[in-house]
Design a protein around this motif. Structure first.
Motif: not given
Length: 134
Positions: A11-17
């Motif tokens: 999605d182009g977003k950084a991975p979540t914790q």
């Protein structure tokens, strides 16, 4: 080496914790399974395989493990052996952890060391060293 936080998902977003935590748990257990030789494949058990990273999809339904055989030789054979045994490996990893479900397991060759070697070679070039020293 664990620069996962800077890499983005589809999605182009950084991975979540949560993605990072589950991926690291998966990596640790997968490494232990391979080290103990729990998989019922003599060819795979003869190989020493390093698991550099496991990236989870945003919904945690897919785990992509980045692997590399010790010494870097036999990459394709190691990849084929891991893919051939992915269902048993998936079962062993989930059994060894606290996950409530078994994500689809995929394997790719870990290119981190090749990238590091290329960077070192680039930094060793005369014209680059000269720029750095200035």
């Amino acid at each position: 080496m664990w620069g996962m936080a800077k890499k983005s998902n589809r999605d182009g977003k950084a991975p979540t914790q949560r993605m990072l935590r589950v991926g690291e748990q998966f990596r640790r257990i997968l490494s232990e399974v391979l080290q103990r030789g729990d998989v019922h494949d003599p060819e795979l058990n003869r190989m020493s395989i390093t698991v550099g990273e496991v990236r989870m999809s945003p919904d945690l339904s897919i785990a992509t493990a980045f692997i590399l055989p010790l010494g870097g030789d036999g990459k394709e054979e190691a990849l084929a052996a891991m893919r051939r045994n992915r269902y048993e490996i998936r079962h062993l990893v989930v059994k060894g952890g606290t996950m409530k479900f078994a994500p689809e397991l995929r394997f790719e060759i870990d290119g981190t060391f090749d990238q590091m070697d290329a960077t070192r070679a680039l930094l060793a070039e005369d014209h680059v060293r000269q720029d750095i020293d200035d």
